[in-house]
Write a protein that holds these residues in place. Structure first.
Motif, PDB file in Angstrom:
ATOM      1  N   ALA A 140      -4.383 116.922  37.131  1.00  0.00           N
ATOM      2  CA  ALA A 140      -5.688 117.408  36.666  1.00  0.00           C
ATOM      3  C   ALA A 140      -5.710 118.901  36.433  1.00  0.00           C
ATOM      4  CB  ALA A 140      -6.785 117.016  37.654  1.00  0.00           C
ATOM      5  N   GLY A 141      -4.596 119.488  35.986  1.00  0.00           N
ATOM      6  CA  GLY A 141      -4.610 120.924  35.691  1.00  0.00           C
ATOM      7  C   GLY A 141      -4.805 121.741  36.935  1.00  0.00           C
ATOM      8  N   ASN A 142      -5.819 122.605  36.934  1.00  0.00           N
ATOM      9  CA  ASN A 142      -6.055 123.476  38.087  1.00  0.00           C
ATOM     10  C   ASN A 142      -7.163 122.950  38.989  1.00  0.00           C
ATOM     11  OD1 ASN A 142      -8.202 123.871  36.413  1.00  0.00           O
ATOM     12  ND2 ASN A 142      -8.086 126.091  36.361  1.00  0.00           N
ATOM     13  N   GLN A 143      -7.457 121.647  38.918  1.00  0.00           N
ATOM     14  CA  GLN A 143      -8.553 121.073  39.697  1.00  0.00           C
ATOM     15  C   GLN A 143      -8.069 120.264  40.887  1.00  0.00           C
ATOM     16  OE1 GLN A 143     -10.868 118.794  36.925  1.00  0.00           O
ATOM     17  NE2 GLN A 143     -11.547 120.573  35.783  1.00  0.00           N
ATOM     18  N   GLY A 144      -6.800 120.298  41.186  1.00  0.00           N
ATOM     19  CA  GLY A 144      -6.293 119.521  42.299  1.00  0.00           C
ATOM     20  C   GLY A 144      -6.126 118.054  41.928  1.00  0.00           C
ATOM     21  N   THR A 145      -5.984 117.212  42.937  1.00  0.00           N
ATOM     22  CA  THR A 145      -5.830 115.768  42.715  1.00  0.00           C
ATOM     23  C   THR A 145      -7.206 115.123  42.643  1.00  0.00           C
ATOM     24  OG1 THR A 145      -3.714 115.744  43.884  1.00  0.00           O
ATOM     25  CG2 THR A 145      -4.845 113.646  43.630  1.00  0.00           C
ATOM     26  N   ARG A 146      -7.530 114.482  41.519  1.00  0.00           N
ATOM     27  CA  ARG A 146      -8.845 113.868  41.301  1.00  0.00           C
ATOM     28  C   ARG A 146      -8.738 112.350  41.478  1.00  0.00           C
ATOM     29  NH1 ARG A 146     -11.967 117.999  41.696  1.00  0.00           N
ATOM     30  NH2 ARG A 146     -13.596 116.971  40.492  1.00  0.00           N
ATOM     31  N   LEU A 147      -8.301 111.938  42.669  1.00  0.00           N
ATOM     32  CA  LEU A 147      -8.094 110.514  42.940  1.00  0.00           C
ATOM     33  C   LEU A 147      -9.418 109.766  42.984  1.00  0.00           C
ATOM     34  CD1 LEU A 147      -5.658 108.572  43.830  1.00  0.00           C
ATOM     35  CD2 LEU A 147      -6.644 108.784  46.104  1.00  0.00           C
TER      36      LEU A 147
END
Length: 712
Positions: free
Chosen positions: A130-137
């Motif tokens: 997710a780019g610079n947004q961390g893990t968007r599980l």
């Protein structure tokens, strides 16, 4: 799957409350007959129902049953399979080392096992990087759950390293959530964290960085020290020993304008998950603080204030300006205090504090003995040592008082012609429009000037005309503008470590007055002044690189004609790729994706440029350990399980079982998926058990039997 279920149902022909009222009335009517008290032969009292009371009770019961309308109902149901969701983490941290292969093997195994379970559909969804947004599980999971009816949801299985950054404070999930983690508990990771780093630094002054080297998963008492490598712009690294877990300060000197790329690398800790976050890159932009400019104006002329206005308009410029109002050889008996507020501090400016200035400007200055040769030689040495000199000359440049005839002439890029009558012939008077030369079209000082003629092509400029220029003989440097007859009008030259700009006309002030349409005098003079002071964006022979949003752009500027050389780009891992730049004028560019974090370099055979690429997902690499801490509360709240898949090549997976709703969703060696038994009714068949044609004779028959019994 189709199923047929049968059962008895009631469809009263009157409202249920009325049916209940009739039943109460029937009981009241039957009570005297059922509760009759009689005396036996011994005279004792006992209950003895009246004759026919049983038939009366059966008659009332048959009547009420007929009104209740009992039916034999048969339903045909279409059972719908339950749906389980498999969420696969595809973020960068879940792909480190053997994790990617382990997660993929687990996905294939779980999908195969789910296919063997009856009435179960397994849907797989991936949580991408997710780019610079961390893990968007959680976001990926919610998007998939929106297409699944909650009545059919059997459970959720997540294949992830547990580093999830979008989990809400109170996640809502009404089915078992199971987490399967790659690796095994107890992992350690070393990282370097930049606490504070300035984005800008003053050239010539030090800046301070604050960093911390941390060991995650290790007790603080076991920290010790680590070796930290500090590399600036690809130079050999400097190594320091820093305490682990404590803040460390690094002092660096900003030596030049433009970006300075600093790479910090902590040594790898034995057994750590990855050294991906052992490296940090900091880019510091060097800027000049309060540029100091010395402007010396010679004999007064119409354009004298042009340079002063330009330099005073820049808030970053400290200007020292002196004007020679009367040449030394002329004496009109005017008192000195009426000519100047202070005496001209020749020694102070040109010997003691000469190198404190970033730029010296001579505007129509003639050598009439005011500056002794030793001071002019000091100025020449100042230029060779890295100083900046700008000369705007007029007719005085052609005479015996010309600065070209002094020790300063050694750094001036052109000389006036010599010989009898040469000075007269070198003074070009008449209307003309300055032209940008082919070289000038490639030079950052004069390229794309508003109103300029097409560089290297026939055609006139659209700006205003000038009326005086000087013909001089170029000795070095680049002619970027030309006057009448192709005579050099502006020359830019590098002398040693310094810069010299020479303008062979004193009529640029006409543009500032708007004469004949005016011209870009402000922009041109600003570029000239800043080029002499080595501003990075005006370098004509330069190679720069920058990285924005994962895209690397390399810009090569050169005055050389012909195709540019290949650009060799070196990634942080040492791999080299060669690119043919796209040329346009004096600029050539290369664009490519820069996905690896760290320091990238670009080289054209003569120069090397560096650019800093940060980790594309800083939240993702902040902690590379697999962890159950984030998702365990969700698993426990939904009756799910948390299992580690081990460190082997083949993941250790629990068995899949179907469990009834309300049962525990985990056990030793297995995890459960809820059985919901959701269905759709496709058909209903109803058969009355006491139809009217049967109920009426039955009730009448029972009434007749009761009458006959009671009549005896």
């Amino acid at each position: 799957m189709r199923q047929a279920l049968a059962g008895v149902d009631f469809a009263p022909v009157i409202p249920p409350w009325l049916l209940a009222g009739l039943a109460a009335l029937a009981l009241l009517a039957l009570a005297p007959a059922l509760l009759r008290v009689v005396r036996d032969a011994a005279g004792a009292r006992r209950l003895a129902p009246a004759r026919g009371a049983l038939f009366r009770l059966l008659a009332f019961a048959a009547l009420l049953l007929a009104l209740a309308n009992p039916r034999l109902v048969e339903e045909t149901r279409e059972t719908r399979p339950d749906i389980a969701l498999l969420v696969v983490d595809r973020s960068d941290s879940a792909a480190l080392g053997p994790r990617a292969a382990q997660v993929e093997a687990a996905r294939e195994a779980l999908e195969a096992r789910a296919r063997r379970l009856p009435e179960l559909e397994l849907r797989t969804v991936e949580a991408p990087e997710a780019g610079n947004q961390g893990t968007r599980l959680w976001t990926a999971m919610e998007r998939a759950l929106a297409d699944i009816p909650r009545a059919r949801l059997a459970g959720v299985i997540a294949l992830s390293d547990g580093q999830v950054h979008d989990l809400p404070a109170a996640p809502a999930l009404d089915a078992p959530f199971h987490l399967l983690l790659p690796g095994q508990p107890g992992e350690v990771d070393r990282r370097i964290r930049v606490v504070e780093a300035p984005g800008f630094g003053i050239v010539g002054r030090p800046v301070e960085l604050r960093v911390v080297v941390e060991d995650l998963g290790v007790a603080p008492s076991q920290g010790g020290a680590a070796r930290l490598s500090i590399r600036r712009d690809g130079a050999p690294p400097r190594v320091e020993s820093v305490p682990v877990g404590r803040e460390h300060r690094i002092t660096l000197n900003i030596e030049r304008g433009g970006p300075t790329v600093v790479e910090l690398t902590a040594e790898t800790r034995p057994g750590e998950v990855s050294d991906l976050n052992n490296r940090a890159v900091v880019a510091i932009n060097g800027v000049r603080d309060r540029l100091r400019v010395l402007l010396v104006s010679g004999e007064p002329h119409a354009g004298e204030r042009t340079w002063r206005r330009l330099l005073k308009a820049d808030p970053n410029v400290d200007l020292v300006h002196f004007t020679i109002l009367r040449p030394p050889e002329k004496d009109d008996l005017t008192p000195l205090h009426e000519l100047a507020l202070i005496a001209f501090p020749v020694r102070e400016l040109f010997q003691v504090k000469l190198r404190d200035f970033d730029l010296i400007v001579f505007d129509r200055f003639a050598n009439r003995g005011l500056l002794p040769p030793v001071y002019l030689r000091n100025i020449a040495d100042y230029v060779r040592g890295g100083g900046a000199l700008l000369l705007s000359v007029g007719p005085e440049f052609l005479g015996p008082t010309s600065l070209a005839a002094t020790p300063l002439g050694q750094v001036i890029p052109a000389r006036p012609p010599s010989g009898p009558g040469a000075a007269q012939a070198a003074l070009l008077e008449g209307a003309f429009r300055p032209r940008v030369t082919e070289t000038g079209g490639r030079h950052p000082v004069t390229e794309n000037l508003p109103g300029a003629n097409p560089a290297g092509a026939p055609g006139e400029a659209t700006w205003g005309r000038w009326y005086r220029a000087l013909r001089a003989e170029p000795r070095s440097g680049s002619v970027v503008m030309e006057g009448p007859g192709g005579a050099p009008l502006m020359l830019l030259d590098r002398v040693g470590e310094g810069r010299v700009a020479l303008m062979l006309s004193d009529h640029i002030w006409l543009w500032s007055r708007g004469h004949d349409g005016g011209g870009p005098q402000g922009e041109l003079l600003r570029r000239i002044a800043h080029w002499t002071m080595k501003e990075p964006e005006l370098e004509e022979e330069d190679l720069t690189a920058r990285i924005d949003h994962g895209q690397m752009t390399v810009l090569r500027r050169s005055l050389e004609a012909g195709p540019p050389p290949e650009i060799a780009i070196t990634a942080p891992d040492g791999s080299v790729t060669r690119h043919r730049p796209e040329a346009r004028g004096g600029r050539a560019t290369v664009e490519m994706a820069a996905t690896q974090p760290g320091v990238w370099s670009a080289a054209d055979g003569r120069r090397t440029a560096y650019a800093a690429a940060e980790a594309r997902n800083p939240m993702e690499v902040a902690d590379l350990r697999a962890t159950e801490a984030v998702l365990r509360p969700l698993a426990e709240a939904t009756g799910g399980a948390v299992r580690w898949m081990g460190a082997g090549a083949a993941p250790a997976l629990p068995e899949l079982r179907r469990v009834a709703a309300g049962r525990d969703g985990q056990g030793a060696g297995w995890i459960g998926l809820r059985r919901n038994a959701d269905h759709t009714v496709t058909g209903i068949t109803a058969l009355p058990l006491l139809p009217p044609w049967l109920a009426l004779p039955l009730v009448l028959g029972l009434v007749l039997l009761a009458w006959r019994r009671e009549g005896r």
